[in-house]
Design an enzyme around this catalytic site. Structure first.
Site, short mmCIF file in Angstrom:
data_model
loop_
_atom_site.label_atom_id
_atom_site.label_comp_id
_atom_site.label_asym_id
_atom_site.label_seq_id
_atom_site.Cartn_x
_atom_site.Cartn_y
_atom_site.Cartn_z
N LYS A 1 0.81 -1.16 0.04
CA LYS A 1 -0.06 -0.17 -0.23
C LYS A 1 0.84 1.29 -0.05
O LYS A 1 1.80 1.61 0.95
CB LYS A 1 -0.84 0.23 1.24
CG LYS A 1 -1.78 1.14 1.38
CD LYS A 1 -2.80 1.02 2.37
CE LYS A 1 -3.74 2.37 2.61
NZ LYS A 1 -4.58 2.18 3.59
N LYS B 1 -1.98 -1.55 -3.97
CA LYS B 1 -2.93 -0.19 -3.98
C LYS B 1 -2.15 0.85 -4.09
O LYS B 1 -1.29 0.92 -3.32
CB LYS B 1 -3.67 -0.27 -2.63
CG LYS B 1 -4.69 0.67 -2.39
CD LYS B 1 -5.28 0.62 -1.13
CE LYS B 1 -5.99 1.73 -0.72
NZ LYS B 1 -6.31 1.85 0.71
C1 PBG Z 1 -7.45 3.21 5.51
C2 PBG Z 1 -7.81 3.29 3.76
C3 PBG Z 1 -7.60 4.37 3.11
C4 PBG Z 1 -7.85 3.61 1.94
C5 PBG Z 1 -8.27 2.47 2.14
N1 PBG Z 1 -8.19 2.04 3.44
C6 PBG Z 1 -7.04 5.57 3.00
C7 PBG Z 1 -5.86 5.91 3.49
O1 PBG Z 1 -4.84 5.14 3.84
O2 PBG Z 1 -5.42 7.21 3.68
C8 PBG Z 1 -8.16 4.27 0.46
C9 PBG Z 1 -9.07 3.78 -0.37
C10 PBG Z 1 -9.20 4.79 -1.51
O3 PBG Z 1 -8.75 5.71 -1.69
O4 PBG Z 1 -10.19 4.47 -2.17
N2 PBG Z 1 -6.24 3.06 5.92
#
Ligand code: PBG
Length: 323
Positions: free
Chosen positions: A194, A247
């Site tokens: 991520k 992601k």
């Molecule tokens: C929470 C989380 C996020 C997303 C999914 N889980 C935001 C972040 O990490 O700031 C992003 C999903 C999206 O942008 O569609 N940790």
């Protein structure tokens, strides 16, 4: 004799092109993210994500039934709590918003795959993904709370938990806690690679989790790194991840491809809020054709190696696929 090769022969008609297509999309491989909040009769639009809403449980159920009927079997739950605090209590409360939603959706759709996003950032008053020590997120103190959250989610009927916090060692901590509570059959879908991405911008409107100071670069990955993504993925699998997520999706197709080549578990790609918003914005301007470009991004993500795709377009794309 010229030309011996005429690749155009196989492109002549729609039927021929469909016959020889190397990559196919299926609604069965989509995961639809949803935002759920307290209250009744709520379907609140998210400003930066036209077509996506925050739902109360009573309105969410008919919506998910409709999505389910279109062929999408898996849903990913994000919660907007009634109250936020330093330790994110509602994340692991038995009557927390996601736990309530899981229980009720489970009754309405017994065979659906209900995936609980597992993170503290929607529940903490500072908006970071863990417990703070000064201005730093304390890794090891966060693990206990994540483990507690996983157990609460499994108790409420989650088919899987999906840790998105990027703390080190969390998959192992969650696996141990689930096993100890009798949930050894509950899979972990880990957000293993991520990135600290600007493409999460609209999600902050949706989940109301903007950090009150700083950003997430001290725990999410640097976009410059690809080898490190493999390292994160391999570590998570070693700790017990059953599926892994890369992601965002479209800006990281190289990473997705490499991960797919290297591991044996299913790989999911998360087409995030900013990827959704930029296409929807261009469509609103009349600058892009929605169906065409959305399907092109989904096929690109699949072609790069995604087995599963988490996408806000799950319903529309399934309808387009069903014709
Ligand atoms: C929470 C989380 C996020 C997303 C999914 N889980 C935001 C972040 O990490 O700031 C992003 C999903 C999206 O942008 O569609 N940790």
């Amino acid at each position: 004799m010229f030309p011996r090769e005429r690749p155009r022969r196989l492109r002549a008609t729609d039927s021929l092109r469909t016959l020889v297509a190397e990559t196919r999309l299926s609604a069965a491989q989509f995961i639809y993210p949803v935002f759920v909040k307290h209250g009744q009769n709520r379907q609140d639009p998210i400003r930066s994500m036209p077509g996506i809403f925050q739902w109360s449980v009573d309105t969410l159920i008919p919506h998910l039934s409709e999505v389910y009927s279109a062929g999408v079997r898996a849903f990913l739950f994000f919660g907007i709590p009634a109250q936020k605090d330093a330790l994110g209590h509602e994340a692991y409360a038995a009557d927390g918003i996601v736990q309530r939603a899981l229980q009720q959706v489970r009754e309405a759709l017994p065979d659906a795959i209900l995936i609980a996003d597992l993170c503290l950032c929607e529940y903490t008053d500072h908006g970071h993904c863990g417990v703070l020590r000064g201005e730093r997120v304390n890794n090891d103190a966060t693990l206990d709370l994540l483990a507690k959250t996983a157990v609460a989610q499994a108790r409420a009927g989650a088919s899987m938990v999906a840790p998105s916090d990027m703390m080190d060692g969390r998959v192992q901590a969650i696996r141990r806690a689930l096993d100890a509570a009798g949930f050894e059959e509950t899979p972990i879908m880990s957000y293993a690679a991520k990135y600290a991405s600007g493409f999460y911008g609209p999600f902050r409107d949706a989940a109301e989790n903007t950090p009150t100071f700083g950003d997430r670069r001290a725990y999410q990955m640097d976009p410059a790194n690809a080898r490190e993504a493999l390292k994160e993925v391999l570590l998570d699998i070693d700790e017990g991840a059953d599926l892994v997520i890369v992601k965002p999706a479209l800006p990281y197709l190289d990473v997705l491809h490499e991960v797919r080549e290297e591991v044996l578990v299913p790989v999911a790609a998360y087409q995030v809020s900013g990827e959704y918003a930029m296409i929807e914005a261009a469509v609103q301007q009349g600058w892009l054709e929605r169906e065409r470009v959305v399907m092109e991004t989904l096929i690109a993500i699949k072609r790069a190696g995604a087995d599963l795709i988490i996408t806000y377009w799950a319903l529309q794309a399934s309808r387009w696929l069903n014709g």
